[in-house]
Design a protein around this motif. Structure first.
Motif, PDB file in Angstrom:
ATOM      1  N   ASN A 131      11.394  58.308   5.531  1.00  0.00           N
ATOM      2  CA  ASN A 131      11.433  57.036   6.247  1.00  0.00           C
ATOM      3  C   ASN A 131      10.027  56.440   6.397  1.00  0.00           C
ATOM      4  O   ASN A 131       9.829  55.234   6.272  1.00  0.00           O
ATOM      5  CB  ASN A 131      12.084  57.232   7.619  1.00  0.00           C
ATOM      6  CG  ASN A 131      12.670  55.938   8.150  1.00  0.00           C
ATOM      7  OD1 ASN A 131      13.137  55.115   7.374  1.00  0.00           O
ATOM      8  ND2 ASN A 131      12.629  55.754   9.447  1.00  0.00           N
ATOM      9  N   THR A 132       9.056  57.301   6.644  1.00  0.00           N
ATOM     10  CA  THR A 132       7.659  56.866   6.773  1.00  0.00           C
ATOM     11  C   THR A 132       7.172  56.290   5.442  1.00  0.00           C
ATOM     12  O   THR A 132       6.590  55.207   5.382  1.00  0.00           O
ATOM     13  CB  THR A 132       6.759  58.055   7.185  1.00  0.00           C
ATOM     14  OG1 THR A 132       7.288  58.624   8.378  1.00  0.00           O
ATOM     15  CG2 THR A 132       5.324  57.643   7.394  1.00  0.00           C
ATOM     16  N   GLU A 163      17.617  65.876   8.066  1.00  0.00           N
ATOM     17  CA  GLU A 163      17.077  65.018   9.124  1.00  0.00           C
ATOM     18  C   GLU A 163      16.365  63.799   8.529  1.00  0.00           C
ATOM     19  O   GLU A 163      16.544  62.672   8.993  1.00  0.00           O
ATOM     20  CB  GLU A 163      16.117  65.831  10.012  1.00  0.00           C
ATOM     21  CG  GLU A 163      15.561  65.071  11.207  1.00  0.00           C
ATOM     22  CD  GLU A 163      16.638  64.501  12.138  1.00  0.00           C
ATOM     23  OE1 GLU A 163      16.397  63.412  12.686  1.00  0.00           O
ATOM     24  OE2 GLU A 163      17.709  65.132  12.307  1.00  0.00           O
ATOM     25  N   GLU A 164      15.576  64.031   7.480  1.00  0.00           N
ATOM     26  CA  GLU A 164      14.861  62.920   6.840  1.00  0.00           C
ATOM     27  C   GLU A 164      15.826  61.904   6.236  1.00  0.00           C
ATOM     28  O   GLU A 164      15.626  60.689   6.336  1.00  0.00           O
ATOM     29  CB  GLU A 164      13.929  63.445   5.735  1.00  0.00           C
ATOM     30  CG  GLU A 164      12.678  64.108   6.270  1.00  0.00           C
ATOM     31  CD  GLU A 164      11.690  64.426   5.155  1.00  0.00           C
ATOM     32  OE1 GLU A 164      11.443  63.549   4.300  1.00  0.00           O
ATOM     33  OE2 GLU A 164      11.165  65.550   5.145  1.00  0.00           O
ATOM     34  N   HIS A 166      18.898  61.359   7.169  1.00  0.00           N
ATOM     35  CA  HIS A 166      19.585  60.693   8.279  1.00  0.00           C
ATOM     36  C   HIS A 166      18.726  59.547   8.825  1.00  0.00           C
ATOM     37  O   HIS A 166      19.217  58.445   9.076  1.00  0.00           O
ATOM     38  CB  HIS A 166      19.905  61.724   9.384  1.00  0.00           C
ATOM     39  CG  HIS A 166      20.520  61.110  10.598  1.00  0.00           C
ATOM     40  ND1 HIS A 166      21.804  60.629  10.601  1.00  0.00           N
ATOM     41  CD2 HIS A 166      20.015  60.872  11.831  1.00  0.00           C
ATOM     42  CE1 HIS A 166      22.073  60.118  11.800  1.00  0.00           C
ATOM     43  NE2 HIS A 166      20.999  60.251  12.565  1.00  0.00           N
ATOM     44  N   GLN A 167      17.437  59.803   8.972  1.00  0.00           N
ATOM     45  CA  GLN A 167      16.524  58.781   9.512  1.00  0.00           C
ATOM     46  C   GLN A 167      16.299  57.630   8.524  1.00  0.00           C
ATOM     47  O   GLN A 167      16.084  56.493   8.932  1.00  0.00           O
ATOM     48  CB  GLN A 167      15.175  59.405   9.876  1.00  0.00           C
ATOM     49  CG  GLN A 167      15.256  60.268  11.122  1.00  0.00           C
ATOM     50  CD  GLN A 167      13.946  60.953  11.437  1.00  0.00           C
ATOM     51  OE1 GLN A 167      12.986  60.870  10.691  1.00  0.00           O
ATOM     52  NE2 GLN A 167      13.910  61.640  12.571  1.00  0.00           N
ATOM     53  N   LEU A 168      16.364  57.940   7.234  1.00  0.00           N
ATOM     54  CA  LEU A 168      16.098  56.927   6.209  1.00  0.00           C
ATOM     55  C   LEU A 168      17.172  55.833   6.198  1.00  0.00           C
ATOM     56  O   LEU A 168      16.879  54.671   5.960  1.00  0.00           O
ATOM     57  CB  LEU A 168      15.988  57.588   4.833  1.00  0.00           C
ATOM     58  CG  LEU A 168      15.652  56.674   3.660  1.00  0.00           C
ATOM     59  CD1 LEU A 168      14.283  56.034   3.827  1.00  0.00           C
ATOM     60  CD2 LEU A 168      15.709  57.451   2.356  1.00  0.00           C
ATOM     61  N   LYS A 169      18.415  56.228   6.444  1.00  0.00           N
ATOM     62  CA  LYS A 169      19.531  55.264   6.474  1.00  0.00           C
ATOM     63  C   LYS A 169      19.613  54.438   5.183  1.00  0.00           C
ATOM     64  O   LYS A 169      19.784  53.216   5.211  1.00  0.00           O
ATOM     65  CB  LYS A 169      19.417  54.329   7.695  1.00  0.00           C
ATOM     66  CG  LYS A 169      19.569  55.039   9.028  1.00  0.00           C
ATOM     67  CD  LYS A 169      19.446  54.085  10.200  1.00  0.00           C
ATOM     68  CE  LYS A 169      19.727  54.740  11.532  1.00  0.00           C
ATOM     69  NZ  LYS A 169      18.934  55.896  11.861  1.00  0.00           N
TER      70      LYS A 169
END
Length: 198
Positions: A131-132, A163-164, A166-169
Motif C-alpha cells: 500500500n505504501t 495483511e498487505e 488487505h490494506q492495498l484494496k
C-alpha cells in the motif's frame, strides 16, 4: 539468449563481488548465491511478461540494481530508470551498468515521491509494504498500455502477504516464483501484479 547478453550476465559476479568489498550492496551471505537470489529472482518477472520495445519501467528502491539490471540485460529495447534514496547504492548501479555497457539504464539518486514522468510498469523487490509503495508510485503509471498486460505494478515479495493485500484494496494477481524456478529459495516468494484500474 544472445551471446552478448550471456556475457553481460557472466560479468555481474565479478562486478558485484568487487563493489561489495567497498560498499555493502548485497549481504555477505548472499553474494555466493548472486545468480540464484538476485539475478534469477529478478528475471522471474520476465516469465510473466515479455516487455515490448519502447516500454518504460521504473525500478523503485533498486538497491544494487535488482530487479532492474537483469531485466535491462534481457530487454535491451526497453528503457529502465533505477532509483534509490541511498546515493552509494546508485553509484554501484551506475558503475555496473557502465561496465557491461547497458545503454538502456538510467540510475537516479532520488526519493520516488520526487520523480516526474510516466512509466508503463513499476517494478520493485521487497522495498515497502504494498500500500505504501502504491501510494508513492501511482502518479507515475501511464494510462496507455502497449504490452499484453495492462500497465501497472510487478512487485517481488515474499512471506505472508495477507495483511498487505488487505490494506492495498486492489484486485491483484499473486504468481508463485516457484512456478518458474525449482530452487528451494523461491518457495514462498511471489510476483504481486496489478493495474491502475484493479
Amino acid at each position: 539468449m544472445a551471446d552478448g547478453m550471456l556475457e553481460q550476465f557472466k560479468q555481474l559476479d565479478n562486478l558485484y563481488r568487487n563493489w561489495n568489498t567497498k560498499i555493502n550492496v548485497i549481504s555477505r551471505k548472499d553474494i555466493d548465491q548472486l545468480y540464484e537470489r538476485h539475478v534469477l529472482h529478478s528475471l522471474a518477472i520476465s516469465r510473466m511478461i515479455s516487455f515490448k520495445p519502447g516500454t518504460r519501467i521504473i525500478d523503485v528502491g533498486t538497491g544494487g540494481g535488482f530487479p532492474g539490471i537483469p531485466l535491462a540485460i534481457l530487454f535491451p529495447e526497453v528503457q529502465f530508470l533505477l532509483i534509490d534514496a541511498t546515493g552509494k547504492k546508485i553509484k554501484v548501479v551506475q558503475a555496473v551498468a557502465e561496465a557491461i555497457m547497458l545503454k538502456n539504464v538510467k540510475a537516479l539518486h532520488a526519493r520516488v515521491e520526487d520523480v516526474q514522468g510516466r512509466f508503463d510498469f513499476v517494478v520493485s523487490r521487497a522495498v515497502a509494504p504494498l500500500n505504501t509503495l502504491y501510494g508513492w508510485t501511482r502518479h507515475l503509471v501511464s494510462v496507455e498500455s502497449k504490452n499484453e498486460l495492462p500497465n501497472g505494478w510487478l512487485l517481488l515479495k515474499g512471506g505472508d502477504l495477507d495483511e498487505e493485500l488487505h490494506q492495498l484494496k486492489k484486485k491483484v494477481k499473486l504468481t508463485a516464483v516457484s512456478d518458474f524456478f525449482e530452487e528451494d529459495y523461491f518457495i514462498g516468494k511471489f510476483i504481486v501484479s496489478f493495474g491502475q484500474a484493479g
